[in-house]
Design a protein around this motif. Sequence first.
Motif, PDB file in Angstrom:
ATOM      1  N   TYR A   1      16.577  18.042  13.262  1.00 24.93           N
ATOM      2  CA  TYR A   1      15.608  17.129  11.712  1.00 24.93           C
ATOM      3  C   TYR A   1      15.799  15.321  12.397  1.00 24.93           C
ATOM      4  O   TYR A   1      15.830  15.267  13.390  1.00 24.93           O
ATOM      5  CB  TYR A   1      17.106  17.320  11.118  1.00 24.93           C
ATOM      6  N   THR A   2      14.770  15.276  12.294  1.00 21.09           N
ATOM      7  CA  THR A   2      13.956  13.996  13.011  1.00 21.09           C
ATOM      8  C   THR A   2      14.224  12.830  11.595  1.00 21.09           C
ATOM      9  O   THR A   2      12.558  13.275  10.486  1.00 21.09           O
ATOM     10  CB  THR A   2      12.579  13.818  13.963  1.00 21.09           C
ATOM     11  N   TYR A   3      14.566  12.057  11.637  1.00 19.35           N
ATOM     12  CA  TYR A   3      13.957  10.691  10.893  1.00 19.35           C
ATOM     13  C   TYR A   3      13.546   9.464  12.023  1.00 19.35           C
ATOM     14  O   TYR A   3      14.192   9.635  12.480  1.00 19.35           O
ATOM     15  CB  TYR A   3      15.108  10.963  10.399  1.00 19.35           C
ATOM     16  N   ASP A   4      12.946   9.029  11.913  1.00 17.30           N
ATOM     17  CA  ASP A   4      11.784   8.136  12.788  1.00 17.30           C
ATOM     18  C   ASP A   4      11.122   7.126  11.725  1.00 17.30           C
ATOM     19  O   ASP A   4       9.792   7.554  10.853  1.00 17.30           O
ATOM     20  CB  ASP A   4      10.562   8.710  13.079  1.00 17.30           C
TER      21      ASP A   4
ATOM     22  N   GLU B   1       0.299  -1.115  -0.351  1.00 18.24           N
ATOM     23  CA  GLU B   1      -0.732  -0.323  -0.039  1.00 18.24           C
ATOM     24  C   GLU B   1       0.779   1.115  -0.083  1.00 18.24           C
ATOM     25  O   GLU B   1       0.706   1.856  -0.643  1.00 18.24           O
ATOM     26  CB  GLU B   1      -0.742  -0.081   0.651  1.00 18.24           C
ATOM     27  N   ASN B   2       1.936   1.263   0.566  1.00 23.64           N
ATOM     28  CA  ASN B   2       2.505   2.137   0.898  1.00 23.64           C
ATOM     29  C   ASN B   2       3.530   2.975  -0.492  1.00 23.64           C
ATOM     30  O   ASN B   2       3.300   3.755  -0.970  1.00 23.64           O
ATOM     31  CB  ASN B   2       4.027   2.762   1.523  1.00 23.64           C
ATOM     32  N   ASP B   3       3.948   1.152  -1.395  1.00 20.30           N
ATOM     33  CA  ASP B   3       5.007   1.959  -2.404  1.00 20.30           C
ATOM     34  C   ASP B   3       3.243   2.272  -3.297  1.00 20.30           C
ATOM     35  O   ASP B   3       3.762   3.063  -4.324  1.00 20.30           O
ATOM     36  CB  ASP B   3       4.784   0.314  -2.923  1.00 20.30           C
ATOM     37  N   ILE B   4       1.478   1.396  -3.897  1.00 24.29           N
ATOM     38  CA  ILE B   4       1.323   2.471  -4.380  1.00 24.29           C
ATOM     39  C   ILE B   4       1.435   3.757  -4.434  1.00 24.29           C
ATOM     40  O   ILE B   4       0.913   5.181  -5.337  1.00 24.29           O
ATOM     41  CB  ILE B   4      -0.504   1.291  -4.171  1.00 24.29           C
ATOM     42  N   ALA B   5       0.702   4.185  -3.020  1.00 22.37           N
ATOM     43  CA  ALA B   5       0.664   5.744  -2.577  1.00 22.37           C
ATOM     44  C   ALA B   5       1.756   6.112  -3.238  1.00 22.37           C
ATOM     45  O   ALA B   5       1.191   8.058  -3.662  1.00 22.37           O
ATOM     46  CB  ALA B   5       0.314   5.943  -1.165  1.00 22.37           C
TER      47      ALA B   5
ATOM     48  N   ARG C   1       7.398   3.507  12.236  1.00 20.73           N
ATOM     49  CA  ARG C   1       6.189   2.931  12.042  1.00 20.73           C
ATOM     50  C   ARG C   1       5.746   2.775  10.417  1.00 20.73           C
ATOM     51  O   ARG C   1       5.430   1.307  10.173  1.00 20.73           O
ATOM     52  CB  ARG C   1       5.226   4.146  12.478  1.00 20.73           C
ATOM     53  N   GLY C   2       6.634   3.145  10.159  1.00 19.52           N
ATOM     54  CA  GLY C   2       6.781   3.333   7.947  1.00 19.52           C
ATOM     55  C   GLY C   2       7.889   2.530   8.260  1.00 19.52           C
ATOM     56  O   GLY C   2       8.129   2.836   6.771  1.00 19.52           O
ATOM     57  N   GLY C   3       9.002   1.832   8.840  1.00 19.00           N
ATOM     58  CA  GLY C   3       9.771   1.515   7.743  1.00 19.00           C
ATOM     59  C   GLY C   3       9.311  -0.041   7.522  1.00 19.00           C
ATOM     60  O   GLY C   3       8.156  -0.223   7.791  1.00 19.00           O
ATOM     61  N   LEU C   4      10.651  -0.483   6.480  1.00 24.79           N
ATOM     62  CA  LEU C   4       9.917  -1.511   6.188  1.00 24.79           C
ATOM     63  C   LEU C   4       9.759  -3.343   6.514  1.00 24.79           C
ATOM     64  O   LEU C   4       9.369  -4.602   6.604  1.00 24.79           O
ATOM     65  CB  LEU C   4      10.936  -2.464   5.583  1.00 24.79           C
TER      66      LEU C   4
ATOM     67  N   SER D   1       7.840  28.005  16.790  1.00 22.63           N
ATOM     68  CA  SER D   1       8.934  26.913  16.384  1.00 22.63           C
ATOM     69  C   SER D   1       7.536  26.678  15.225  1.00 22.63           C
ATOM     70  O   SER D   1       6.414  27.070  15.256  1.00 22.63           O
ATOM     71  CB  SER D   1       8.900  25.212  16.910  1.00 22.63           C
ATOM     72  N   ILE D   2       8.211  26.365  13.696  1.00 25.59           N
ATOM     73  CA  ILE D   2       7.442  25.048  12.960  1.00 25.59           C
ATOM     74  C   ILE D   2       8.259  24.413  12.263  1.00 25.59           C
ATOM     75  O   ILE D   2       9.489  24.555  12.365  1.00 25.59           O
ATOM     76  CB  ILE D   2       7.102  26.776  11.141  1.00 25.59           C
ATOM     77  N   THR D   3       7.264  22.984  12.082  1.00 23.90           N
ATOM     78  CA  THR D   3       7.409  21.717  11.985  1.00 23.90           C
ATOM     79  C   THR D   3       7.317  21.197  10.626  1.00 23.90           C
ATOM     80  O   THR D   3       5.773  21.837  10.202  1.00 23.90           O
ATOM     81  CB  THR D   3       7.369  21.450  12.628  1.00 23.90           C
ATOM     82  N   PHE D   4       8.214  21.136   9.810  1.00 22.38           N
ATOM     83  CA  PHE D   4       7.051  20.505   8.444  1.00 22.38           C
ATOM     84  C   PHE D   4       7.947  19.278   7.822  1.00 22.38           C
ATOM     85  O   PHE D   4       9.381  18.788   8.168  1.00 22.38           O
ATOM     86  CB  PHE D   4       7.013  21.209   7.653  1.00 22.38           C
ATOM     87  N   PRO D   5       7.648  18.403   7.116  1.00 29.53           N
ATOM     88  CA  PRO D   5       7.278  17.118   6.707  1.00 29.53           C
ATOM     89  C   PRO D   5       8.945  17.733   5.426  1.00 29.53           C
ATOM     90  O   PRO D   5       8.723  18.430   4.905  1.00 29.53           O
ATOM     91  CB  PRO D   5       7.031  16.404   5.805  1.00 29.53           C
ATOM     92  N   ILE D   6       9.408  16.566   5.401  1.00 30.22           N
ATOM     93  CA  ILE D   6      11.241  16.753   3.945  1.00 30.22           C
ATOM     94  C   ILE D   6      11.080  15.528   3.558  1.00 30.22           C
ATOM     95  O   ILE D   6      11.357  15.662   2.504  1.00 30.22           O
ATOM     96  CB  ILE D   6      12.434  17.530   4.755  1.00 30.22           C
ATOM     97  N   SER D   7      10.407  14.083   4.130  1.00 31.06           N
ATOM     98  CA  SER D   7      11.303  13.503   3.399  1.00 31.06           C
ATOM     99  C   SER D   7       9.399  12.475   3.878  1.00 31.06           C
ATOM    100  O   SER D   7       8.762  12.816   4.756  1.00 31.06           O
ATOM    101  CB  SER D   7      12.275  12.654   3.715  1.00 31.06           C
ATOM    102  N   GLU D   8       9.305  11.051   3.755  1.00 22.35           N
ATOM    103  CA  GLU D   8       8.488  10.179   4.148  1.00 22.35           C
ATOM    104  C   GLU D   8       7.887   9.842   5.466  1.00 22.35           C
ATOM    105  O   GLU D   8       7.614  10.447   6.087  1.00 22.35           O
ATOM    106  CB  GLU D   8       8.846   9.130   3.162  1.00 22.35           C
ATOM    107  N   ASN D   9       9.721   9.924   6.144  1.00 26.02           N
ATOM    108  CA  ASN D   9       9.864   9.757   7.624  1.00 26.02           C
ATOM    109  C   ASN D   9      11.028  10.217   8.333  1.00 26.02           C
ATOM    110  O   ASN D   9      11.420  10.970   9.190  1.00 26.02           O
ATOM    111  CB  ASN D   9      11.025   8.957   7.652  1.00 26.02           C
ATOM    112  N   GLY D  10      11.102  11.875   6.828  1.00 31.03           N
ATOM    113  CA  GLY D  10      11.908  13.271   8.045  1.00 31.03           C
ATOM    114  C   GLY D  10      10.816  14.369   8.453  1.00 31.03           C
ATOM    115  O   GLY D  10      10.533  14.283   7.008  1.00 31.03           O
TER     116      GLY D  10
END
Length: 785
Positions: A584-587, A324-328, A590-593, A532-541
């Motif tokens: 910068y936070t990478y987590d 499902e993640n790949d399709i998204a 939840r969404g890992g393989l 502060s302001i926070t926003f995504p820069i990648s799928e997990n970052g």
Amino acid sequence: MTRTTWGSAPTISAGFSYGGKLLRSASVCALLSVACFATSVPVAAQQYQFNSVQINGNERIGDAAILRQAGIRRGQPVTGGQLNDAYQNLQSSGLFETVEIEPRGGTLVITVVELPTLNRVRFEGNRRIKDEQLQQLVGSTERRVFNPAQAEADAAAIAEAYSNQGRIAARVQPRIIKRDQNRVDLIFEIFEGDNVEIERISFVGNRQYSDRRLRRVLGTKQAGLFRRLVQRDTFVEDRVEVDKQLLRDFYLSRGYVDMRTTAVNSELTQERDGYFVSYNIVEGQQFRFGEIDLVSEMPNVDADAYRQIIKVRPGAVYSPTLVENDIARLERQAIRDGVDFMRVEPRIERNDRDLTLDVTYVISRGPRVFVERIDIEGNTTTLDRVIRRQFNSVEGDPFNPREIRQAAERIRALNYFETASVNAREGSSGEQVVVDVDVEEKPTGSLNFGGSFSNNDGFGLAISFAEENFLGRGQKLTLSLSTAEDATRYGINFVEPALLGRDVAFGLNLDYAETNSSFFSYDTNRLVFQPSITFPISENGRLSLRYTAEEIEMLERDPIENGLTVAADIAAGAQWSSALGYEYTYDNRRGGLNPNAGVLFQFSQDFAGLGGDSTFIKTTAKVIGERKILNEDVTLRATLEGGALAWQEGTNRVVDRFLIGPSILRGFEPGGIGPRDISGSVNDPLGGNLYVAARFEAEFPIGLPEEYGISGGVFYDIGNLWDLDDVDLNGGNIVGEDGSFRHVIGFSVFWETPVGPLQFNVSKALKSEDFDEEQTFEVTLRTQF
């Protein structure tokens, strides 16, 4: 009872009972029997015509209303069947205790006994469920006509409410008390019975995962030490299907595609005070991804370009979520490329010989359908825009069923609603759809009273007010007050999760703290203002940008004599800093393989010097890796973190530098390692400009019954704190400036309670310095209730 007068007009009467009184039951058998002999006595064909209608026994209900309900008009001929219909109409109206219809020549006599008016509804014997809650379950209403059938239905609803709480032996008996003026009081006599708990949950057929691990998957829990506080340890049949789906999802995410639950057996104990629940399951075998490919049936879509977006690789454990993640990802890329109506279908080929699943993503053109509009209903407090921004598509966009399903999940994840359903239906034409969103709101505010204890800060009280959906705008507001023997803290935190309607969170934190810790020879007052302001820069970052204005004052504590270095820091008075920073936070937990492993990485820097009394650069980094082994019964965790402070201008005080406490390195007091000033009557910890620490730990069951909620762990910590460059030592007697690595081993006991986790740490320093302050035992309790 039915009474028929042969050779004349029939009389139809009926009655029923309430409150235990036996009355006549309705019947029209005699009338029907007369119709059977229509060849000899044609009663069924007989007609009657009434010049007048006489109604007896009615007090509240007018004659016209009774005639209208019966469906009979004066002067019109009626048959015996129509008379029977009139009787049925009056009987089913729910207004009368008995009804009799009797033709007397040209007069139709209708005699009724009205049902009484319901004067009061009361509950007796209930302690577990309050009157206000029960009142919402019953349909019987005061000052309305009493309906015996409704009273019985209400009693059943009350009994079901007790059954859902595990009190399956609860009995509810409706009783009436007659009053004057044809009124009655309705009393529900309730026998609550004992709480029937789940004594044991077991599994049959599980080979890969232990009962202990599978029990953690279920929403239902077996009774433990705190059974009076835990409501999920009672048996509710409606939860069984949910728990079966949770088990199915658990196994599917780990590659067991053939897993199924063949039966769920629940058995009452001999004393009828508990349940034994057993799940019969078939695990099947674990499948992995085989060949992964992508083909395009759209001429304007380059398959090679989209193939690079796929993250799943052959050999990984199969999980539908990964597909499902790949399709998204593929569909999001299509939107960025301006490719409308692109659909991705996974075609899966099963290879039983090598236990693999080949997945081919097929790109094709979907139907040309647009979103006509999005209708939202049920939200009385939450603004429409809070719900709408969970959709990536708006009116006029191409319709994507997958995106609508994901939007529904995002709406539910807001946790603002008891229920939330999102459905699509055909719009004004075949090429348009209307998306219907139906929600039922729930309270989102909470007032929490809690307590805390640790041997570092002592006992404390915590009070906080939190609103997760402030003014229905989806904003979060928290007001907190916490006091302990060695610290007092006041805080205001505000978060706007979608600034200007975008995926950008704006936060504002205002915090004031006073400390007088026994581990230090001075007190502090600290005030922090941080937007502060926070926003995504990648799928997990995610990236957070912040501004921090901080004022810290060190205060002398009489009659303690400070060392020379700390005394100089106190003499500097209140100092404030103004800094811009980022984190910068990478987590991927939840969404890992891999559902059994995850990584968290954080890196932050603050640059001070935009005004204020000091100029510096503070850098911190942390990486945590976690993995579950031995069929997920044992959790291994490794943490590596460090920090560096590069000071340029101002007074580099102890409160500005890094101080290591038990949260970073167990086995030592707060400030227990690192450089110290021993020139005074106490050994003042001075902190350091550099630190590094590593923690390795394992958590595992220790053989106690699971319902106790007690598990164990072992750990090994290593850390160092050093460097006092750019520090005015003022002639103090300094030790430990060059630093050295400390090594600590120990074991932990974790106790999960309904009000929070209790943790005990017993540690032993394998390597330390003579001037270090060790702490061999630590206990921490955090509670909210």
